[in-house]
Structures are given as structure tokens and as C-alpha cells.
Design a protein around this motif. Structure first.
Motif, PDB file in Angstrom:
ATOM      1  N   ARG A  73      67.554  83.622 -11.427  1.00  0.00           N
ATOM      2  CA  ARG A  73      66.191  83.803 -11.914  1.00  0.00           C
ATOM      3  C   ARG A  73      66.140  84.779 -13.085  1.00  0.00           C
ATOM      4  N   GLU A  74      66.974  85.820 -13.029  1.00  0.00           N
ATOM      5  CA  GLU A  74      67.007  86.771 -14.137  1.00  0.00           C
ATOM      6  C   GLU A  74      67.644  86.134 -15.366  1.00  0.00           C
ATOM      7  N   ASP A  75      68.695  85.342 -15.159  1.00  0.00           N
ATOM      8  CA  ASP A  75      69.306  84.608 -16.275  1.00  0.00           C
ATOM      9  C   ASP A  75      68.287  83.688 -16.940  1.00  0.00           C
ATOM     10  N   LEU A  76      67.525  82.970 -16.109  1.00  0.00           N
ATOM     11  CA  LEU A  76      66.522  82.043 -16.635  1.00  0.00           C
ATOM     12  C   LEU A  76      65.439  82.796 -17.395  1.00  0.00           C
ATOM     13  N   ARG A  77      64.978  83.909 -16.820  1.00  0.00           N
ATOM     14  CA  ARG A  77      63.939  84.705 -17.478  1.00  0.00           C
ATOM     15  C   ARG A  77      64.422  85.244 -18.817  1.00  0.00           C
ATOM     16  N   ASN A  78      65.645  85.746 -18.850  1.00  0.00           N
ATOM     17  CA  ASN A  78      66.195  86.268 -20.105  1.00  0.00           C
ATOM     18  C   ASN A  78      66.349  85.163 -21.141  1.00  0.00           C
ATOM     19  N   SER A  79      66.790  84.001 -20.682  1.00  0.00           N
ATOM     20  CA  SER A  79      66.984  82.874 -21.596  1.00  0.00           C
ATOM     21  C   SER A  79      65.657  82.425 -22.199  1.00  0.00           C
ATOM     22  N   LEU A  80      64.640  82.295 -21.357  1.00  0.00           N
ATOM     23  CA  LEU A  80      63.328  81.857 -21.848  1.00  0.00           C
ATOM     24  C   LEU A  80      62.701  82.901 -22.762  1.00  0.00           C
ATOM     25  N   ARG A  81      62.904  84.167 -22.430  1.00  0.00           N
ATOM     26  CA  ARG A  81      62.369  85.239 -23.274  1.00  0.00           C
ATOM     27  C   ARG A  81      63.051  85.217 -24.650  1.00  0.00           C
ATOM     28  N   SER A  95      66.242  99.629 -16.805  1.00  0.00           N
ATOM     29  CA  SER A  95      65.619  98.943 -17.936  1.00  0.00           C
ATOM     30  C   SER A  95      65.306  99.879 -19.086  1.00  0.00           C
TER      31      SER A  95
END
Length: 235
Positions: free
Chosen positions: A120-128, A182
Motif C-alpha cells: 500500500r505504501e509502494d502504491l501510494r508513493n507511486s501514485l503520488r 517522515s
């Protein structure tokens, strides 16, 4: 701190590593598959538009030729504009494997202490990252169009914009695995990130080399981040 040419040379030298080859194969196949699906969808959209608006004004046997011409033109333009964005977004899903392969070979202690990013973090970073790339390239487009008469102006505009974006994205791919919170600042300064991004953006503009560029960029960023960390820890 390791120089950028040395980091790129090390990254290119590891392309024969089986772990890197697996990521390279997956990222290339996925990227080309996305453009293939886009091309098929575009063909049907252009064919429908041609049948609705153009065929009534021309002989029926012109339809396939017009569809092919328009589809090819749009694919070429969109491919030139979007390839680097799509390729980097795809690499986000496999970035951990590239970074880990480099760390295991050159920085084993860092590899042992790195955290595994959840999907989910990979996906969020990718979309961002994809959103940032689309936004800033869209903002740069009017400037590029104004400079179209200069021939080289649009290329320079997109080079500058994407150098900044790619330098940041590639650095974050590595740093997210090692930061403690962060609030931690990126280990590479703006000039270093810009030079890294410019080098990878240049590779993305070269046919065939553009297929290797995202993986080479991620590996080079790994070397630069860890050499900076080592220098800071010994300061």
C-alpha cells in the motif's frame, strides 16, 4: 561523496546481475504492456471518431488509413511525452528489488537494516510521484509550446522539469527504506538530485537506452545516497 559518473558506471556494471535483470524484464514488459493497451484503446477511439465525424466528408475507403495515421501520430507524441513518467511509475513497484540488489552487493549492513515497504505504501508513493510528474509536465507544456519556434526550447524545458522530478523520485526510492521518520530530510542536496535527474532524463531520450534508464537511475541513486550517508556518519 561518490561522484555521479562513478555511481552511473557502477549501476550500469550491475545490469548483468540476475536480480537486476529480473526487475529490468518486469519493468520493461509492464511498461510496454501499458503502452500496448493504450494503443489499442486509442485505435478504437480514433476509429469511432473517424466514423462519426470524418467519414461523412470523405470516401469510405479512406477510413482505415486516416485512423492509422492519426493513431500513430498520437502514439508517437504521447510516447515521447509520457514514456519517462510511465516507466518511473512502473519502477516504483519494483524499486525495492533494485535497491536491495545494490545494497546486498555494496552495502550489506544497510541491506540488513532496511525496512520492507508494504504494497500500500509502494502504491501510494507511486501514485503520488505519477501525480507530481503529470502536474509539472502539464504546467511546463504551455511554456514549451511558446518556445516551439526555437526547435530546442521544448526539449530544454522538459529536461529541466523532469531532471528536478526524477532526481527527487529516485532519491526517495532509496531513502524511504532507511529514514527514521517522515521528518527526515533527503540525504542528497538539490544540485546532486538535479544532476542525477538530468542524467537519467537524458538516457530516457535515447532509444533502447530509455528501457534501461529507470533501473540504472535507481541503482545510481542507491550509491549516491549511501555514499552520502557514510560521509555524514564519519563527519
Amino acid at each position: 561523496m561518490m561522484s555521479l559518473p562513478k555511481a552511473l558506471a557502477r549501476a550500469a556494471g550491475q545490469l548483468a546481475d540476475p536480480a537486476i535483470l529480473r526487475v529490468l524484464a518486469k519493468s520493461i514488459v509492464t511498461t510496454l504492456a501499458i503502452f500496448a493497451v493504450f494503443g489499442v484503446a486509442l485505435w478504437f477511439a480514433v476509429d469511432r471518431a473517424t466514423a462519426t465525424w470524418l467519414l461523412p466528408m470523405m470516401p469510405a475507403d479512406y477510413g482505415p488509413g486516416v485512423t492509422a495515421l492519426v493513431t500513430t501520430a498520437i502514439l508517437l507524441v504521447s510516447g515521447w511525452l509520457l514514456f519517462r513518467i510511465v516507466a518511473l511509475a512502473v519502477l516504483q513497484f519494483f524499486a525495492d528489488e533494485v535497491v536491495l540488489a545494490v545494497e546486498r552487493k555494496y552495502y550489506p549492513q544497510a541491506a540488513a537494516s532496511a525496512r520492507q515497504l508494504p504494497f500500500r505504501e509502494d502504491l501510494r508513493n507511486s501514485l503520488r510521484g505519477l501525480g507530481r510528474a503529470l502536474l509539472f509536465n502539464a504546467l511546463a507544456l504551455p511554456v514549451a509550446l511558446v518556445l516551439l519556434f526555437t526547435a530546442i526550447g521544448p526539449a530544454v524545458v522538459f529536461l529541466l522539469v523532469n531532471a528536478v522530478l526524477l532526481g527527487r523520485e529516485l532519491t526517495e526510492m532509496v531513502w524511504l527504506r532507511h529514514r527514521t521518520g517522515s521528518q527526515d530530510a533527503l540525504p542528497l542536496g538539490g544540485p546532486s538530485r538535479f544532476l542525477l535527474g538530468a542524467a537519467v532524463t537524458g538516457l530516457l531520450a535515447v532509444p533502447f537506452a530509455n528501457l534501461l534508464a529507470p533501473v540504472v537511475g535507481a541503482a545510481a541513486a542507491t550509491h549516491l545516497v549511501h555514499s552520502r550517508k557514510d560521509r555524514t556518519s564519519h563527519a
